[in-house]
Design a protein around this motif. Structure first.
Motif, PDB file in Angstrom:
ATOM      1  N   ILE A  60      11.490 -19.164  77.492  1.00 11.27           N
ATOM      2  CA  ILE A  60      11.854 -17.906  77.893  1.00 11.27           C
ATOM      3  C   ILE A  60      11.504 -16.270  77.311  1.00 11.27           C
ATOM      4  CG2 ILE A  60      13.879 -16.079  77.263  1.00 11.27           C
ATOM      5  CD1 ILE A  60      14.463 -18.155  79.756  1.00 11.27           C
ATOM      6  N   THR A  61      10.507 -16.024  78.006  1.00  9.44           N
ATOM      7  CA  THR A  61       9.448 -15.694  77.703  1.00  9.44           C
ATOM      8  C   THR A  61       9.957 -13.710  77.296  1.00  9.44           C
ATOM      9  OG1 THR A  61       8.056 -15.710  79.608  1.00  9.44           O
ATOM     10  CG2 THR A  61       7.402 -13.905  78.421  1.00  9.44           C
ATOM     11  N   THR A  62       9.241 -13.353  75.855  1.00  8.06           N
ATOM     12  CA  THR A  62      10.124 -12.331  74.426  1.00  8.06           C
ATOM     13  C   THR A  62       8.526 -11.263  75.077  1.00  8.06           C
ATOM     14  OG1 THR A  62       8.467 -13.002  72.818  1.00  8.06           O
ATOM     15  CG2 THR A  62      10.546 -14.192  73.020  1.00  8.06           C
ATOM     16  N   GLY A  63       9.170  -9.611  75.120  1.00  3.39           N
ATOM     17  CA  GLY A  63       8.108  -9.505  74.815  1.00  3.39           C
ATOM     18  C   GLY A  63       7.605  -9.083  73.617  1.00  3.39           C
ATOM     19  N   TYR A  64       7.548  -9.310  73.040  1.00  2.00           N
ATOM     20  CA  TYR A  64       6.274  -9.666  71.707  1.00  2.00           C
ATOM     21  C   TYR A  64       5.460 -10.683  72.321  1.00  2.00           C
ATOM     22  CZ  TYR A  64       4.502  -9.607  67.437  1.00  2.00           C
ATOM     23  OH  TYR A  64       3.906  -9.861  66.044  1.00  2.00           O
ATOM     24  N   LYS A  94       3.797 -14.164  64.283  1.00  2.00           N
ATOM     25  CA  LYS A  94       5.307 -14.685  65.096  1.00  2.00           C
ATOM     26  C   LYS A  94       6.467 -14.944  63.959  1.00  2.00           C
ATOM     27  CE  LYS A  94       3.754 -14.621  69.695  1.00  2.00           C
ATOM     28  NZ  LYS A  94       4.059 -15.248  71.234  1.00  2.00           N
ATOM     29  N   ASP A  95       6.479 -16.055  63.249  1.00  2.00           N
ATOM     30  CA  ASP A  95       7.511 -16.279  62.724  1.00  2.00           C
ATOM     31  C   ASP A  95       8.087 -15.229  61.846  1.00  2.00           C
ATOM     32  OD1 ASP A  95       6.821 -18.567  64.040  1.00  2.00           O
ATOM     33  OD2 ASP A  95       5.723 -19.067  62.753  1.00  2.00           O
ATOM     34  N   GLU A  96       6.938 -15.057  61.227  1.00  2.00           N
ATOM     35  CA  GLU A  96       7.206 -13.707  60.410  1.00  2.00           C
ATOM     36  C   GLU A  96       8.326 -12.566  60.876  1.00  2.00           C
ATOM     37  OE1 GLU A  96       3.091 -11.300  59.065  1.00  2.00           O
ATOM     38  OE2 GLU A  96       2.984 -13.463  58.631  1.00  2.00           O
ATOM     39  N   GLU A  97       8.327 -12.233  61.815  1.00  2.00           N
ATOM     40  CA  GLU A  97       9.728 -11.401  62.658  1.00  2.00           C
ATOM     41  C   GLU A  97      10.921 -12.134  63.614  1.00  2.00           C
ATOM     42  OE1 GLU A  97       7.396  -7.272  63.122  1.00  2.00           O
ATOM     43  OE2 GLU A  97       6.874  -9.090  64.237  1.00  2.00           O
ATOM     44  N   PRO A  98      11.389 -13.758  63.133  1.00  2.00           N
ATOM     45  CA  PRO A  98      11.891 -13.681  63.840  1.00  2.00           C
ATOM     46  C   PRO A  98      13.575 -13.816  64.354  1.00  2.00           C
ATOM     47  CG  PRO A  98      12.590 -14.140  61.632  1.00  2.00           C
ATOM     48  CD  PRO A  98      11.770 -13.836  61.135  1.00  2.00           C
ATOM     49  N   SER A  99      14.313 -12.340  63.626  1.00  2.00           N
ATOM     50  CA  SER A  99      15.182 -11.519  64.553  1.00  2.00           C
ATOM     51  C   SER A  99      14.361 -10.368  65.952  1.00  2.00           C
ATOM     52  CB  SER A  99      14.917 -10.559  63.663  1.00  2.00           C
ATOM     53  OG  SER A  99      14.089 -10.038  63.213  1.00  2.00           O
ATOM     54  N   CYS A 100      13.265 -10.922  66.226  1.00  2.00           N
ATOM     55  CA  CYS A 100      12.084 -10.296  66.929  1.00  2.00           C
ATOM     56  C   CYS A 100      12.535 -11.085  68.290  1.00  2.00           C
ATOM     57  CB  CYS A 100      11.852  -9.712  66.667  1.00  2.00           C
ATOM     58  SG  CYS A 100      11.943  -7.889  66.371  1.00  2.00           S
ATOM     59  N   LEU A 101      12.601 -12.595  68.498  1.00  2.00           N
ATOM     60  CA  LEU A 101      12.408 -13.365  68.868  1.00  2.00           C
ATOM     61  C   LEU A 101      13.689 -15.058  68.708  1.00  2.00           C
ATOM     62  CD1 LEU A 101       9.071 -14.508  67.471  1.00  2.00           C
ATOM     63  CD2 LEU A 101       9.798 -13.207  69.650  1.00  2.00           C
ATOM     64  N   VAL A 102      14.215 -14.889  67.629  1.00  2.00           N
ATOM     65  CA  VAL A 102      14.957 -16.314  68.170  1.00  2.00           C
ATOM     66  C   VAL A 102      16.462 -15.586  68.908  1.00  2.00           C
ATOM     67  CG1 VAL A 102      16.972 -17.814  66.731  1.00  2.00           C
ATOM     68  CG2 VAL A 102      14.327 -16.774  66.817  1.00  2.00           C
ATOM     69  N   ASP A 103      17.479 -14.182  68.219  1.00  2.00           N
ATOM     70  CA  ASP A 103      18.514 -13.950  68.669  1.00  2.00           C
ATOM     71  C   ASP A 103      17.963 -12.943  69.311  1.00  2.00           C
ATOM     72  OD1 ASP A 103      21.459 -13.186  69.759  1.00  2.00           O
ATOM     73  OD2 ASP A 103      21.878 -14.019  66.945  1.00  2.00           O
ATOM     74  N   GLY A 104      18.033 -12.718  70.389  1.00  2.00           N
ATOM     75  CA  GLY A 104      18.435 -11.888  71.655  1.00  2.00           C
ATOM     76  C   GLY A 104      19.570 -10.524  71.299  1.00  2.00           C
ATOM     77  N   SER A 161      14.625  -4.815  61.826  1.00  2.00           N
ATOM     78  CA  SER A 161      13.498  -4.213  60.827  1.00  2.00           C
ATOM     79  C   SER A 161      12.493  -3.593  62.632  1.00  2.00           C
ATOM     80  CB  SER A 161      13.403  -3.542  60.213  1.00  2.00           C
ATOM     81  OG  SER A 161      13.069  -5.044  60.024  1.00  2.00           O
ATOM     82  N   CYS A 162      11.711  -5.071  62.467  1.00  2.00           N
ATOM     83  CA  CYS A 162      10.789  -5.190  63.859  1.00  2.00           C
ATOM     84  C   CYS A 162      11.213  -3.981  65.297  1.00  2.00           C
ATOM     85  CB  CYS A 162      10.141  -6.404  64.382  1.00  2.00           C
ATOM     86  SG  CYS A 162      11.515  -7.809  64.611  1.00  2.00           S
ATOM     87  N   ALA A 163      12.283  -3.377  65.833  1.00  2.00           N
ATOM     88  CA  ALA A 163      12.575  -3.524  66.757  1.00  2.00           C
ATOM     89  C   ALA A 163      12.827  -2.049  67.309  1.00  2.00           C
ATOM     90  CB  ALA A 163      13.361  -4.244  67.920  1.00  2.00           C
ATOM     91  N   GLN A 164      12.762  -1.233  65.269  1.00  2.00           N
ATOM     92  CA  GLN A 164      12.907  -0.018  65.594  1.00  2.00           C
ATOM     93  C   GLN A 164      11.818   1.412  66.355  1.00  2.00           C
ATOM     94  OE1 GLN A 164      12.466   1.509  61.426  1.00  2.00           O
ATOM     95  NE2 GLN A 164      14.708   0.358  60.851  1.00  2.00           N
ATOM     96  N   GLY A 165      13.259   2.644  67.413  1.00  2.00           N
ATOM     97  CA  GLY A 165      12.263   3.289  67.810  1.00  2.00           C
ATOM     98  C   GLY A 165      11.917   2.804  69.034  1.00  2.00           C
ATOM     99  N   LYS A 166      10.292   2.906  69.054  1.00  2.00           N
ATOM    100  CA  LYS A 166       9.956   2.341  70.561  1.00  2.00           C
ATOM    101  C   LYS A 166       9.813   1.144  70.487  1.00  2.00           C
ATOM    102  CE  LYS A 166       8.248   7.388  72.239  1.00  2.00           C
ATOM    103  NZ  LYS A 166       6.855   7.378  72.430  1.00  2.00           N
TER     104      LYS A 166
END
Length: 265
Positions: free
Chosen positions: A14-18, A39-49, A56-61
Motif C-alpha cells: 500500500i503506497t504511503t505519502g511519505y 522511514k524506519d525512524e518514523e513508524p507512526s507515519c507508515l504503519v498505522d494510518g 509528531s511527523c504529521a503535524q501541520g502541513k
C-alpha cells in the motif's frame, strides 16, 4: 455490475505519502538503504494510518505523509498559504473573510492553493454547495467541525485533502461529490451522515482517490464508485477504501464499477 475488486490487508504494497526527496530509482543501493532507514525512524507515519494524523511527523502541513493508497502522492495545500476559519456564517455571493467559503475560494486564486484550519469548534450551515478547488486542504484536527445543509463538490480538480470533520444532513444530495475527471483526492477521518442520494460518490472519469478512516452512516445509499455501466470513462477509476465504518446502510458499502479498487478492512 462490479468488474474487479481487489481485497487485501494492510501491507507494504500500500503506497504511503511519505517520500524521501533524496531517493530516486536510479540511486545506489546504499542510498536505498538510507531511505529505508529514514522511514524506519518514523513508524507512526507508515504503519498505522488510523493514528498517523496526530503523530509528531504529521503535524501541520506534514499531514500528507499519512496518505496511503492511490492518493498516496497527494499534498493538498501544503505549498500554499495558511488560512484559519474563525466564523461559521456563509454567504455564497459575497463570502466574508474568516469564513470557510472565503478560504476555499482563496485556494482557487492562490499559487499553491491553501491549507485551511479552524480556530475553534463550529457548525457551518452552507447556503449553497461548496466548490472545492485544486491544491486545497481542509484540516479539522484539534476541533470539532460540522458542515451541514449542502454538498462539498469536487469538479475537475486535483490534489485535495479533506480531513477530520463532519458533513451531515445535506438533503437531496450526497455529502461529498468527486466527479468530472478529478484526481489525487484524499478523504480521511471524515464523518458523513444523512443524505438522500448517498454519502461519498466518485465518478465520471475521476481517479486516484483514497477514502480512509471514515464513519459513513446513512439509512439507504452509502458510497458509490462509478455511477453507471454506460460511463465507460470510469474504466480509469482507481480508489483505495481503507478502514472505514459503513453503518446502518442497506446498499453501496461501497458499490464499485470498473477497473481497480483496494478494499482494506
Amino acid at each position: 455490475m462490479i468488474h474487479e475488486i481487489s481485497l487485501c490487508r494492510w501491507n507494504n504494497n500500500i503506497t504511503t505519502g511519505y517520500h524521501d526527496e533524496h531517493h530516486h530509482p536510479s540511486s545506489s543501493s546504499s542510498s536505498s538503504s538510507s531511505s529505508r532507514s529514514s522511514k524506519d525512524e518514523e513508524p507512526s507515519c507508515l504503519v498505522d494510518g488510523t493514528k498517523c494524523q496526530y503523530s509528531s511527523c504529521a503535524q501541520g502541513k506534514k499531514l500528507p505523509r499519512c496518505a496511503i493508497g492511490f492518493a498516496g502522492r497527494v499534498t493538498g495545500g501544503a505549498k500554499g498559504t495558511y488560512y484559519m476559519v474563525n466564523r461559521s456564517d456563509d454567504d455564497p455571493k459575497y463570502p466574508a473573510p474568516g469564513t470557510l467559503r472565503f478560504g476555499v475560494n482563496l485556494a482557487g486564486r492562490s499559487k499553491g492553493g491553501a491549507w485551511i484550519t479552524f480556530k475553534e469548534s463550529m457548525v457551518i450551515k452552507l447556503k449553497d454547495k461548496l466548490w472545492v478547488h485544486s491544491n486545497t486542504t481542509i484540516d479539522g484536527r484539534g476541533v470539532k467541525v460540522t458542515i451541514t445543509a449542502k454538498v462539498l463538490a469536487l469538479k475537475k480538480v486535483q490534489n485535495v485533502i479533506l480531513h477530520n470533520f463532519e458533513v451531515v444532513s445535506t438533503g437531496y444530495s450526497d455529502t461529498i461529490h468527486v466527479f468530472d475527471g478529478s484526481h489525487l483526492v484524499w478523504l480521511d477521518h471524515l464523518t458523513c451522515r444523512d443524505a438522500s442520494l448517498g454519502l461519498i460518490t466518485v465518478l465520471q472519469g475521476s481517479t486516484d482517490v483514497t477514502i480512509s478512516n471514515c464513519y459513513l452512516s446513512n439509512p439507504d445509499y452509502n458510497t458509490l464508485l462509478g455511477a453507471s455501466d454506460q460511463d465507460t470513462i470510469d474504466q480509469i477509476l482507481r480508489v483505495t477504501v481503507y478502514r472505514n465504518w459503513f453503518d446502518s446502510s442497506t446498499q453501496r458499502m461501497p458499490h464499485c464499477r470498473y477497473n481497480l479498487f483496494f478494499l482494506i478492512v
